[in-house]
Design a protein around this motif. Structure first.
Motif, PDB file in Angstrom:
ATOM      1  N   LYS A  62       0.648  -1.393   0.050  1.00 44.49           N
ATOM      2  CA  LYS A  62       0.149   0.054  -0.097  1.00 44.49           C
ATOM      3  C   LYS A  62       0.922   1.333  -0.106  1.00 44.49           C
ATOM      4  N   LEU A  63       2.155   1.153   0.350  1.00 45.92           N
ATOM      5  CA  LEU A  63       2.977   2.399   0.203  1.00 45.92           C
ATOM      6  C   LEU A  63       4.256   1.969   0.539  1.00 45.92           C
ATOM      7  N   LYS A  64       5.083   3.199   0.163  1.00 49.34           N
ATOM      8  CA  LYS A  64       6.657   3.141   0.508  1.00 49.34           C
ATOM      9  C   LYS A  64       6.916   4.016   1.807  1.00 49.34           C
ATOM     10  N   TYR A  65       7.976   3.702   2.291  1.00 52.55           N
ATOM     11  CA  TYR A  65       8.082   4.732   3.629  1.00 52.55           C
ATOM     12  C   TYR A  65       9.845   5.217   3.493  1.00 52.55           C
ATOM     13  N   ILE A  66       9.843   6.185   4.084  1.00 50.10           N
ATOM     14  CA  ILE A  66      11.291   6.749   4.415  1.00 50.10           C
ATOM     15  C   ILE A  66      11.419   7.235   5.726  1.00 50.10           C
ATOM     16  N   PHE A  67      12.407   6.508   6.270  1.00 51.14           N
ATOM     17  CA  PHE A  67      12.509   7.025   7.744  1.00 51.14           C
ATOM     18  C   PHE A  67      13.914   7.590   7.970  1.00 51.14           C
ATOM     19  N   PHE A  84      18.737  12.646   2.735  1.00 46.93           N
ATOM     20  CA  PHE A  84      19.128  12.188   1.230  1.00 46.93           C
ATOM     21  C   PHE A  84      19.579  10.381   1.268  1.00 46.93           C
ATOM     22  N   ASN A  85      20.132  10.161   2.319  1.00 46.37           N
ATOM     23  CA  ASN A  85      20.571   8.908   2.406  1.00 46.37           C
ATOM     24  C   ASN A  85      19.288   7.956   2.574  1.00 46.37           C
ATOM     25  N   ALA A  86      18.337   8.623   3.491  1.00 46.30           N
ATOM     26  CA  ALA A  86      17.268   7.813   3.728  1.00 46.30           C
ATOM     27  C   ALA A  86      16.297   7.469   2.435  1.00 46.30           C
ATOM     28  N   VAL A  87      16.141   8.673   1.653  1.00 48.54           N
ATOM     29  CA  VAL A  87      15.470   8.348   0.287  1.00 48.54           C
ATOM     30  C   VAL A  87      16.078   7.517  -0.434  1.00 48.54           C
ATOM     31  N   ALA A  88      17.365   7.592  -0.697  1.00 46.20           N
ATOM     32  CA  ALA A  88      18.228   6.762  -1.338  1.00 46.20           C
ATOM     33  C   ALA A  88      17.901   5.219  -0.931  1.00 46.20           C
ATOM     34  N   GLN A  89      18.024   4.892   0.316  1.00 51.44           N
ATOM     35  CA  GLN A  89      17.850   3.538   0.851  1.00 51.44           C
ATOM     36  C   GLN A  89      16.450   3.073   0.446  1.00 51.44           C
ATOM     37  N   SER A  90      15.234   4.139   0.582  1.00 53.82           N
ATOM     38  CA  SER A  90      14.002   3.564   0.300  1.00 53.82           C
ATOM     39  C   SER A  90      13.890   3.038  -1.163  1.00 53.82           C
ATOM     40  N   LEU A  91      14.726   3.338  -1.949  1.00 55.32           N
ATOM     41  CA  LEU A  91      14.284   3.084  -3.394  1.00 55.32           C
ATOM     42  C   LEU A  91      14.561   1.409  -3.541  1.00 55.32           C
ATOM     43  N   GLU A  92      15.358   1.028  -2.679  1.00 56.95           N
ATOM     44  CA  GLU A  92      15.689  -0.589  -2.853  1.00 56.95           C
ATOM     45  C   GLU A  92      16.197  -0.900  -4.359  1.00 56.95           C
ATOM     46  N   GLU A  93      16.914  -0.082  -4.984  1.00 58.00           N
ATOM     47  CA  GLU A  93      17.344  -0.614  -6.460  1.00 58.00           C
ATOM     48  C   GLU A  93      18.799  -0.482  -6.350  1.00 58.00           C
ATOM     49  N   PRO A  94      19.329  -1.266  -7.547  1.00 62.93           N
ATOM     50  CA  PRO A  94      20.664  -1.387  -7.533  1.00 62.93           C
ATOM     51  C   PRO A  94      21.600  -0.099  -7.548  1.00 62.93           C
ATOM     52  N   ILE A  99      21.860   5.921  -8.406  1.00 56.02           N
ATOM     53  CA  ILE A  99      22.739   7.082  -8.668  1.00 56.02           C
ATOM     54  C   ILE A  99      22.427   7.779 -10.037  1.00 56.02           C
ATOM     55  N   ASN A 100      21.695   6.850 -10.905  1.00 54.64           N
ATOM     56  CA  ASN A 100      21.342   7.499 -12.198  1.00 54.64           C
ATOM     57  C   ASN A 100      20.062   8.448 -12.050  1.00 54.64           C
ATOM     58  N   PHE A 101      19.301   7.743 -11.134  1.00 51.67           N
ATOM     59  CA  PHE A 101      17.755   8.265 -10.846  1.00 51.67           C
ATOM     60  C   PHE A 101      18.112   9.883 -10.271  1.00 51.67           C
ATOM     61  N   PHE A 102      19.003   9.873  -9.342  1.00 53.94           N
ATOM     62  CA  PHE A 102      19.384  11.109  -8.638  1.00 53.94           C
ATOM     63  C   PHE A 102      19.801  12.056  -9.425  1.00 53.94           C
ATOM     64  N   LYS A 103      20.834  11.713 -10.441  1.00 54.08           N
ATOM     65  CA  LYS A 103      21.407  12.495 -11.439  1.00 54.08           C
ATOM     66  C   LYS A 103      20.478  13.088 -12.278  1.00 54.08           C
ATOM     67  N   ASN A 104      19.517  12.327 -12.658  1.00 59.33           N
ATOM     68  CA  ASN A 104      18.385  12.990 -13.566  1.00 59.33           C
ATOM     69  C   ASN A 104      17.492  13.980 -12.786  1.00 59.33           C
TER      70      ASN A 104
END
Ligand SMILES: Nc1ncnc2c1ncn2[C@@H]1O[C@H](COP(=O)(O)OP(=O)(O)OP(=O)(O)O)[C@@H](O)[C@H]1O
Ligand SMILES: [Mg+2]
Length: 371
Positions: A62-67, A84-94, A99-104
């Motif tokens: 039902k959702l994603k969360y950032i702690f 920033f670190n919490a957001v990155a962790q929550s992405l749960e991607e390689p 990194i590409n996501f953030f660069k964009n």
């Protein structure tokens, strides 16, 4: 056989006792996109309740969360990086995808540094020049909007939120967050009631009345009886209800202390809890806390000590009674003032016209000392 109780850090499923009603209400509020304030004393189970609830929602897809844990954060730069670190962790991607996501999405093409901490966990850092701090803060705070755009509900938790008081970002934070869609629910939590109340109840401040105040209470005797008895039984031991009632009388159902008591009692019990084991366990726990309580006591002024004794003696009620004021040689005015100071220091609190010490074991310790 492993001890079926645990105390210390955040507890999940395995060691989690009840709180069914709170979980239900919290789930609803989060999915409705409300912003929520939760304050309760230290070690009361705030983080456990919130994470437990969010994990359930996540499993139900039902959702994603950032702690975001703000404990010990003392500058805007640290805040930005923690967030920033919490957001990155929550992405749960390689890694490369993250990194590409953030660069964009981050406009100023930031330098992203990745390190691995001593536990093998990846940590993400943003590098930016000091004059770009506020700009970076705003961009970083908007990152969760990308989830919302994808039609996903998201919950962002700021644990130990009182720490932002000294960072000078309160107004900016508020004005950013209020434009976020109702797909994003924010939870602000912490243990410093006096500071959090000021942040959210002072008309002159940015966060004034911007949240639902979510109350959490002690866990009830009934729930503890079931929880503790089940766990003793499953591990081949026995405990009579009466002992659990005694524990809860001392701990008031305060989660940390109740788990601690159950943990130690289980350790000390061969087959079945008896009077002697119970007494020894209580003694052991009190001895362990003694230094801490004695230090806390020594740090109080003599008038503050008087007032605490008075509260314990009068069970928190009718404190302004003439006889008691005379007995403690204290004037009405100074009693009022000291009560306020003790409330601000989060040593005492009030519920339905009754004052009490926030820490149930400190209260128990003081009672033993007086009588
Ligand atoms: N629902 C629960 N059932 C059983 N035990 C609990 C529960 N919630 C908390 N506890 C006990 O309390 C301890 C502290 O919990 P938690 O860290 O969640 O509290 P907190 O209020 O976030 O504390 P802090 O103020 O230190 O951040 C846990 O280690 C556990 O022993
Ligand atoms: Mg916590």
């Amino acid at each position: 056989m492993r001890n079926p109780f645990y105390y210390g850090g955040i507890v999940s499923e395995k060691y989690f006792c009840n709180r069914e009603n709170e979980i239900k209400e919290l789930k609803k509020d989060i999915l409705n996109g409300l912003n929520i304030l939760i304050y309760a004393p230290r070690r009361f189970g705030k983080s456990s309740l919130v994470i437990h609830t969010l994990e359930k929602l996540k499993k139900e897809k039902k959702l994603k969360y950032i702690f975001v844990d703000l404990m010990g954060i003392s500058s805007k730069e640290e805040f930005i990086n923690e967030y920033f670190n919490a957001v990155a962790q929550s992405l749960e991607e390689p890694l490369d995808k993250v990194i590409n996501f953030f660069k964009n999405v981050i406009k100023f093409r930031p330098v992203i540094r990745v390190t691995v901490d001593e536990y093998g966990r990846t940590k993400f850092h943003l590098e930016f020049s000091p004059e770009k701090t506020l700009e970076t803060l705003e961009e970083v705070l908007d990152l969760p909007l990308f989830y919302a755009k994808k039609g996903r509900n998201i919950c962002i938790v700021f644990d130990e939120f009182q720490e932002i008081e000294v960072l000078g970002i309160e107004n900016r934070l508020r004005s950013k967050l209020q434009h976020h869609s109702n797909r994003i629910s924010y939870i602000f939590m912490g243990s410093k009631k006096s500071i959090l109340q000021k942040i959210f109840q002072d008309k002159k401040r940015a966060f004034y009345r911007s949240v639902k105040h979510f109350q959490i209470k002690e866990i009830s005797e009934k729930d503890w009886i079931k929880f503790i008895q089940d766990r003793f039984k499953k591990t081949g031991k026995d405990i009579d209800k009466s002992f659990i009632k005694e524990i809860v009388t001392i701990t008031r159902g305060f989660p940390y202390y109740t788990q601690q008591f159950a943990y130690e009692l289980w350790e000390n019990t061969e087959k079945e809890v008896d009077e002697q084991v119970f007494k020894e366990t209580l003694k052991l726990i009190m001895e362990r806390e003694e230094d801490l309580f004695a230090t806390e006591w020594d740090n109080l002024t003599s008038n503050q000590k008087k007032v605490l004794k008075l509260i314990v003696e009068k069970n928190g009620q009718n404190l302004y009674d003439e006889h008691i004021l005379a007995k403690y040689e204290i004037k009405v005015g100074s009693l009022r003032k000291i009560i306020q100071i003790l409330m601000e220091k989060d040593i005492i609190d009030r519920r339905e016209n009754r004052y009490y010490l926030q820490d149930p074991l400190f209260e128990y310790w003081l009672k033993q000392k007086i009588y």
